[in-house]
Write a protein that holds these residues in place. Structure first.
Motif, mmCIF file in Angstrom:
data_model
loop_
_atom_site.group_PDB
_atom_site.id
_atom_site.type_symbol
_atom_site.label_atom_id
_atom_site.label_comp_id
_atom_site.label_asym_id
_atom_site.label_seq_id
_atom_site.Cartn_x
_atom_site.Cartn_y
_atom_site.Cartn_z
ATOM 1 N N SER A 104 0.859 -1.191 0.000
ATOM 2 C CA SER A 104 0.000 0.000 0.000
ATOM 3 C C SER A 104 0.889 1.233 0.000
ATOM 4 C CB SER A 104 -0.926 0.020 1.219
ATOM 5 O OG SER A 104 -0.178 0.111 2.420
ATOM 6 N N CYS A 105 0.438 2.267 -0.681
ATOM 7 C CA CYS A 105 1.201 3.516 -0.777
ATOM 8 C C CYS A 105 0.470 4.630 -0.035
ATOM 9 C CB CYS A 105 1.378 3.942 -2.234
ATOM 10 S SG CYS A 105 2.516 2.912 -3.175
ATOM 11 N N ASN A 106 1.217 5.419 0.696
ATOM 12 C CA ASN A 106 0.655 6.635 1.256
ATOM 13 C C ASN A 106 0.692 7.716 0.178
ATOM 14 O OD1 ASN A 106 3.331 7.494 1.134
ATOM 15 N ND2 ASN A 106 3.692 7.246 3.330
ATOM 16 N N GLU A 107 0.340 8.928 0.538
ATOM 17 C CA GLU A 107 0.258 9.993 -0.472
ATOM 18 C C GLU A 107 1.610 10.257 -1.135
ATOM 19 O OE1 GLU A 107 0.532 13.696 2.750
ATOM 20 O OE2 GLU A 107 -1.412 13.006 2.012
ATOM 21 N N ARG A 108 2.693 10.108 -0.382
ATOM 22 C CA ARG A 108 4.012 10.335 -0.962
ATOM 23 C C ARG A 108 4.427 9.197 -1.892
ATOM 24 N NH1 ARG A 108 3.940 13.729 3.132
ATOM 25 N NH2 ARG A 108 5.215 15.618 2.945
ATOM 26 N N MET A 140 -1.168 15.669 -9.354
ATOM 27 C CA MET A 140 -0.383 14.989 -8.325
ATOM 28 C C MET A 140 -1.169 14.984 -7.022
ATOM 29 S SD MET A 140 2.424 14.061 -9.806
ATOM 30 C CE MET A 140 3.613 13.765 -8.514
ATOM 31 N N PRO A 141 -1.064 13.920 -6.228
ATOM 32 C CA PRO A 141 -1.755 13.878 -4.932
ATOM 33 C C PRO A 141 -1.311 15.017 -4.035
ATOM 34 C CG PRO A 141 -0.893 11.709 -5.525
ATOM 35 C CD PRO A 141 -0.320 12.679 -6.516
ATOM 36 N N LYS A 142 -2.237 15.539 -3.266
ATOM 37 C CA LYS A 142 -1.907 16.598 -2.324
ATOM 38 C C LYS A 142 -1.067 16.017 -1.193
ATOM 39 C CE LYS A 142 -3.943 19.994 0.852
ATOM 40 N NZ LYS A 142 -3.020 21.054 0.435
ATOM 41 N N LEU A 143 0.076 16.641 -0.950
ATOM 42 C CA LEU A 143 0.960 16.171 0.102
ATOM 43 C C LEU A 143 0.790 17.035 1.342
ATOM 44 C CD1 LEU A 143 4.250 15.463 -1.899
ATOM 45 C CD2 LEU A 143 2.396 13.892 -1.357
ATOM 46 N N HIS A 144 0.478 16.404 2.447
ATOM 47 C CA HIS A 144 0.371 17.124 3.710
ATOM 48 C C HIS A 144 1.746 17.185 4.372
ATOM 49 C CE1 HIS A 144 -3.740 15.684 2.913
ATOM 50 N NE2 HIS A 144 -4.123 16.776 3.550
ATOM 51 N N ASP A 145 2.007 18.279 5.034
ATOM 52 C CA ASP A 145 3.295 18.426 5.719
ATOM 53 C C ASP A 145 3.437 17.363 6.787
ATOM 54 O OD1 ASP A 145 3.956 20.618 4.203
ATOM 55 O OD2 ASP A 145 3.154 22.074 5.639
ATOM 56 N N LYS A 146 4.608 16.705 6.782
ATOM 57 C CA LYS A 146 4.866 15.690 7.789
ATOM 58 C C LYS A 146 5.393 16.348 9.059
ATOM 59 C CE LYS A 146 7.757 13.154 5.460
ATOM 60 N NZ LYS A 146 8.654 12.013 5.110
ATOM 61 N N GLU A 147 4.986 15.785 10.184
ATOM 62 C CA GLU A 147 5.526 16.265 11.445
ATOM 63 C C GLU A 147 7.023 15.937 11.486
ATOM 64 O OE1 GLU A 147 5.113 15.420 16.264
ATOM 65 O OE2 GLU A 147 3.998 14.226 14.802
#
Length: 353
Positions: A104-108, A140-147
């Motif tokens: 499975s892939c996350n957004e990144r 491209m998928p929206k990338l949320h800022d990682k903590e």
């Protein structure tokens, strides 16, 4: 053996893996890899190969079910795909199986694989093979800022010092781990101190040779992404840890002719997996709620350097970021801390006035 041997060997290994993957894909895929060879590293191309293998496996399972094999998917078949087909591929990446293994892939992960497909389509569109650059129509998928996860060196608990002290003392290790600790203690302290004191990448650390270290100048040479070599500097704490390790190493006659700086218990160059495991081993004792990796130690160094200098360009240069915006994105949150400290440091008049 040359100083570049580790990176040369890694490149050869990547090229072998790429060739094996290309043998399972349609003939025209190789043309794409030849076309991008001059502007990409073997490691980058290997990641492209992995991504395209997933893409073609998806096409066989979901789009061209009448085909018996991936090798039967023609270049004309790809040209006929719509943007909706590629959007379905991105959705498919949430939960898929390849070579019998669930993935499975996350957004990144989705973003990277889509970027590969877009590069693939752009290449054949520019060559006039595709009538439309279909993949470019897919957002491209929206990338949320990682903590940003890092060791904390401010406040009541100094996790940076605790990490080094734990590697030194072995306190908290299991009985099984303790049996190896006596043999790896000095090496492990040197590795963790080097990560936290210079912010180098794991590949840069693993690729270091003994002759890359200059104790007279407190400097060493690292091979950055893309193969560029650059000089970095270390402080007295890092110097002491490295000297202790090299002194211990020189006592073993079998190791004196080894080029690699950091060695495994098998007396060969330490692997990235071994370094990841040793960092995880000590980090779980020091900060069990944080998932600390070698890259998180790099982030810890970058954070501390930015707090000390307030200069994002210095941080970018030391960390080897080609684009300072990459550095800004990771350390922008610290700007507020620096602004507050700067404001508090400015004195307008003496209290006695």
């Amino acid at each position: 053996m040359s100083k570049e041997s580790y990176f040369e060997q890694r490149s050869v290994l990547c090229l072998d893996k790429i060739e094996n993957i290309l043998n399972t894909l349609p003939y025209y895929v190789e043309e794409f890899f030849v076309g991008i060879e001059s502007r990409t590293t073997p490691l980058t191309r290997l990641n492209y190969a992995y991504d395209l293998r997933v893409f073609f496996d998806f096409l066989l399972k979901k789009t061209f079910r009448n085909k018996k094999s991936v090798l039967d998917i023609s270049i004309e078949d790809l040209n006929a795909l719509s943007s909706s087909d590629i959007e379905l591929f991105v959705s498919y990446l949430s939960n898929y199986t390849i070579n019998g293994k669930k993935e499975s892939c996350n957004e990144r992960g989705k973003s990277r694989k889509l970027a590969t497909v877009r590069s693939f389509y752009k290449f054949f569109f520019n060559k006039g093979v595709f009538t439309a650059n279909t993949a470019a129509k897919v957002s491209m998928p929206k990338l949320h800022d990682k903590e940003i996860i890092r060791l904390d060196s401010n406040g009541k608990v100094d996790e940076v010092a605790a990490m080094i002290n734990t590697a030194d003392s072995g306190n908290g290790l299991s009985a099984h781990q303790q049996t190896f600790h006596a043999r790896t203690r000095v090496r492990d302290v040197a590795i963790i101190t080097l990560f936290l004191g210079t912010g180098i990448r794991i590949s840069e650390l693993v690729g270091l040779n003994v002759n890359d270290i200059d104790f007279n100048a407190n400097s060493f040479v690292v091979t950055r992404k893309g193969g560029n070599r650059t000089i970095l500097y270390f402080n007295q704490e890092v110097k002491a840890a490295l000297e202790d390790y090299i002194t211990e190493r020189m006592q073993n006659e079998n190791l004196k002719n080894q080029d690699a700086l950091f060695l495994s218990l098998q007396e060969t160059r330490i692997s990235t997996r071994a370094v990841q495991n040793l960092v995880k081993k000590y980090a779980q004792i020091v900060s069990p709620l944080k998932k600390i990796t070698p890259h998180k130690l790099r982030s810890t160094f970058g954070t501390n350097l930015y707090r000390e200098t307030g200069d994002i360009y210095v941080v970018a240069d030391v960390l080897g970021h080609k684009d300072v915006n990459t550095t800004k994105k990771h350390y922008a949150a610290l700007s507020e801390d620096i602004k507050k400290r700067a404001a508090a440091a400015v004195k307008l008049r003496d209290k006695d006035d």
